[in-house]
Design a protein around this motif. Structure first.
Motif, short mmCIF file in Angstrom:
data_model
loop_
_atom_site.label_atom_id
_atom_site.label_comp_id
_atom_site.label_asym_id
_atom_site.label_seq_id
_atom_site.Cartn_x
_atom_site.Cartn_y
_atom_site.Cartn_z
N ASP A 1 -6.82 -24.52 9.35
CA ASP A 1 -7.20 -24.44 10.65
C ASP A 1 -6.44 -22.92 11.34
N VAL A 2 -5.27 -22.68 11.02
CA VAL A 2 -5.02 -21.45 11.92
C VAL A 2 -5.78 -20.36 11.29
N GLU A 3 -6.12 -20.43 9.95
CA GLU A 3 -6.84 -19.04 9.48
C GLU A 3 -8.06 -19.07 10.14
N MET A 4 -9.15 -20.19 10.21
CA MET A 4 -10.03 -20.09 10.93
C MET A 4 -9.92 -19.80 12.66
N TYR B 1 -4.37 -12.80 0.93
CA TYR B 1 -5.56 -13.57 0.90
C TYR B 1 -5.20 -15.20 1.41
N ILE B 2 -6.45 -15.24 2.04
CA ILE B 2 -6.39 -16.53 2.78
C ILE B 2 -6.13 -17.58 1.54
N LEU B 3 -6.69 -17.67 0.20
CA LEU B 3 -6.81 -18.62 -0.49
C LEU B 3 -5.19 -18.78 -1.10
N ALA B 4 -4.68 -17.68 -1.38
CA ALA B 4 -3.38 -17.51 -1.83
C ALA B 4 -2.38 -18.05 -1.02
N ASN B 5 -2.58 -17.72 0.51
CA ASN B 5 -1.76 -18.18 1.43
C ASN B 5 -1.57 -19.66 1.58
N LEU B 6 -2.77 -20.15 1.23
CA LEU B 6 -3.05 -21.90 1.48
C LEU B 6 -2.12 -22.31 0.34
N ILE B 7 -2.38 -21.73 -0.94
CA ILE B 7 -1.59 -22.27 -2.06
C ILE B 7 -0.28 -21.96 -2.05
N MET C 1 -17.44 -21.40 -6.70
CA MET C 1 -17.29 -22.85 -6.70
C MET C 1 -18.35 -23.67 -6.78
N LYS C 2 -19.40 -23.50 -7.56
CA LYS C 2 -20.62 -24.25 -7.58
C LYS C 2 -20.31 -25.60 -7.77
N SER C 3 -19.35 -25.86 -8.58
CA SER C 3 -18.97 -27.39 -9.21
C SER C 3 -18.55 -28.46 -7.96
N GLY C 4 -18.18 -27.61 -6.81
CA GLY C 4 -17.93 -28.53 -5.73
C GLY C 4 -18.60 -28.73 -4.96
N LEU C 5 -20.05 -28.23 -4.82
CA LEU C 5 -20.98 -28.35 -3.74
C LEU C 5 -21.68 -29.82 -3.97
N SER C 6 -21.77 -30.43 -2.73
CA SER C 6 -21.98 -31.63 -2.60
C SER C 6 -23.55 -31.63 -1.93
N HIS C 7 -24.28 -30.55 -1.74
CA HIS C 7 -25.47 -30.69 -1.35
C HIS C 7 -26.08 -29.47 -1.74
N ARG C 8 -27.41 -29.35 -1.83
CA ARG C 8 -28.31 -28.32 -2.09
C ARG C 8 -28.24 -27.32 -1.31
N PRO C 9 -27.92 -25.98 -1.62
CA PRO C 9 -28.12 -24.89 -0.66
C PRO C 9 -29.45 -24.54 -0.29
N ILE C 10 -29.83 -24.21 1.06
CA ILE C 10 -30.77 -23.91 1.62
C ILE C 10 -31.52 -22.55 1.43
N ARG C 11 -32.67 -22.15 0.93
CA ARG C 11 -33.07 -20.94 0.70
C ARG C 11 -33.57 -20.39 2.13
N GLU C 12 -32.43 -19.92 3.03
CA GLU C 12 -33.03 -19.48 4.08
C GLU C 12 -33.99 -18.44 4.23
N TRP C 13 -33.62 -17.23 3.29
CA TRP C 13 -34.49 -16.17 3.36
C TRP C 13 -35.59 -16.05 2.80
N LEU C 14 -35.98 -17.30 1.80
CA LEU C 14 -37.19 -17.63 1.26
C LEU C 14 -37.99 -18.51 2.29
N VAL D 1 -13.29 -20.00 4.50
CA VAL D 1 -12.27 -20.84 4.48
C VAL D 1 -12.47 -22.27 4.12
N VAL D 2 -13.60 -22.75 4.34
CA VAL D 2 -13.91 -24.10 3.77
C VAL D 2 -13.85 -24.05 2.44
N ASP D 3 -14.43 -22.86 1.45
CA ASP D 3 -14.28 -22.96 0.26
C ASP D 3 -12.84 -22.75 -0.38
N ALA D 4 -11.81 -22.10 0.33
CA ALA D 4 -10.57 -22.14 0.14
C ALA D 4 -9.83 -23.53 0.16
#
Length: 266
Positions: free
Chosen positions: A154-157, A123-129, A1-14, A240-243
């Motif tokens: 919140d319950v799933e988390m 599936y967590i996503l399917a359960n939310l939907i 779901m890259k279209s929904g990102l609101s920030h640049r991911p940090i390349r921690e391994w790099l 869960v956040v992505d769902a």
């Protein structure tokens, strides 16, 4: 779901690789200058195969290995479950076309389609939907759907956090077992009986090695386990956040509310 990102991911391994290069570039020249061949030969004399055997194969160390492997297998299965859960994002559970709207009479057909696509597998996503569409079919209120989805997330988390209790216990138990070996070694050192001072000193040194060896191995294993635990927990929380984000974009913002109330997180 890259279209929904609101920030640049940090390349921690790099950044980790960069940190290793920087530290290595400083430490290696200093080691060559101040360490020298004599220090390496001294290390080789100290860490003989017999010494390594005593370091790695004590009774407490073996128990620590069992705990570490047990926790590692649990984390491996949980990470594989995260990967399985993420396949739900590619099932087209909801209409994703631009401008598509979900009307109250669409809720039941979408629920049937969801059950067909998932085969009623968990599936967590399917359960939310599923819960959101079920609420929408009854209440026809977008804010009520948003509340249901948020509460279920919140319950799933909470469920993911609660089912990690065994791994948390093992992460605590490993250093505790190491300290048991430390106490055993210290007790043997101070309780050693020998006819001469030299013999007493030798026995005490052997027992102190046991004490510190147990602590060393336990702490190293604990550090490794805590890092793996951190990675898996972050993967589960991100799931869960992505769902929630998927539901916000493809469910809540597409609902038609006859009352005109916006579907937002309250």
């Amino acid at each position: 779901m890259k279209s929904g990102l609101s920030h640049r991911p940090i390349r921690e391994w790099l950044l980790l690789l960069l940190a290793i290069v920087v530290v290595g570039g400083i430490v290696v020249p200093l080691w060559d200058i101040f360490g020298g061949l004599e220090s390496r030969e001294e290390l080789a004399r100290k860490w003989t195969p017999q010494r390594l055997t005593h370091l790695l194969l004590g009774p407490e160390q073996v128990v620590c290995y069992v705990c570490f492997v047990w926790a590692g297998l649990i984390l491996l299965m949980r990470y594989r479950e995260v990967l399985r859960q993420r396949t739900a994002f590619r099932m087209n559970l909801l209409p994703t076309e631009t401008g598509a709207r979900i009307l109250p009479e669409d809720a039941r057909p979408l629920l049937r389609k969801l059950d067909q696509l998932t085969g009623r597998r968990p599936y967590i996503l399917a359960n939310l939907i599923r819960l959101g569409l079920g609420k929408y079919a009854v209440a026809q209120s977008a804010p009520d759907v948003a509340e249901v989805v948020r509460n279920q997330a919140d319950v799933e988390m909470s469920r993911l956090s609660a089912t990690m209790a065994t791994v948390h216990y093992l992460a605590w138990a490993i250093p505790a077992i190491g300290f048991v070996g430390t106490v055993r070694g210290l007790g043997g050192a101070f309780g050693a009986e020998a006819p001469t001072l030299e013999a007493f000193t030798a026995q005490a040194k052997d027992q102190l090695k046991i004490a510190f060896d147990c602590t060393l191995i336990a702490l190293v294993l604990s550090l490794g386990l805590m890092f793996l635990l951190h990675l898996v927990q972050r993967a589960e929380e991100t799931l869960v956040v992505d769902a929630q984000e998927y539901c916000q974009e493809h469910l809540l913002l597409r609902l038609y509310d006859p009352a005109g109330h916006p579907a937002t997180w309250s």
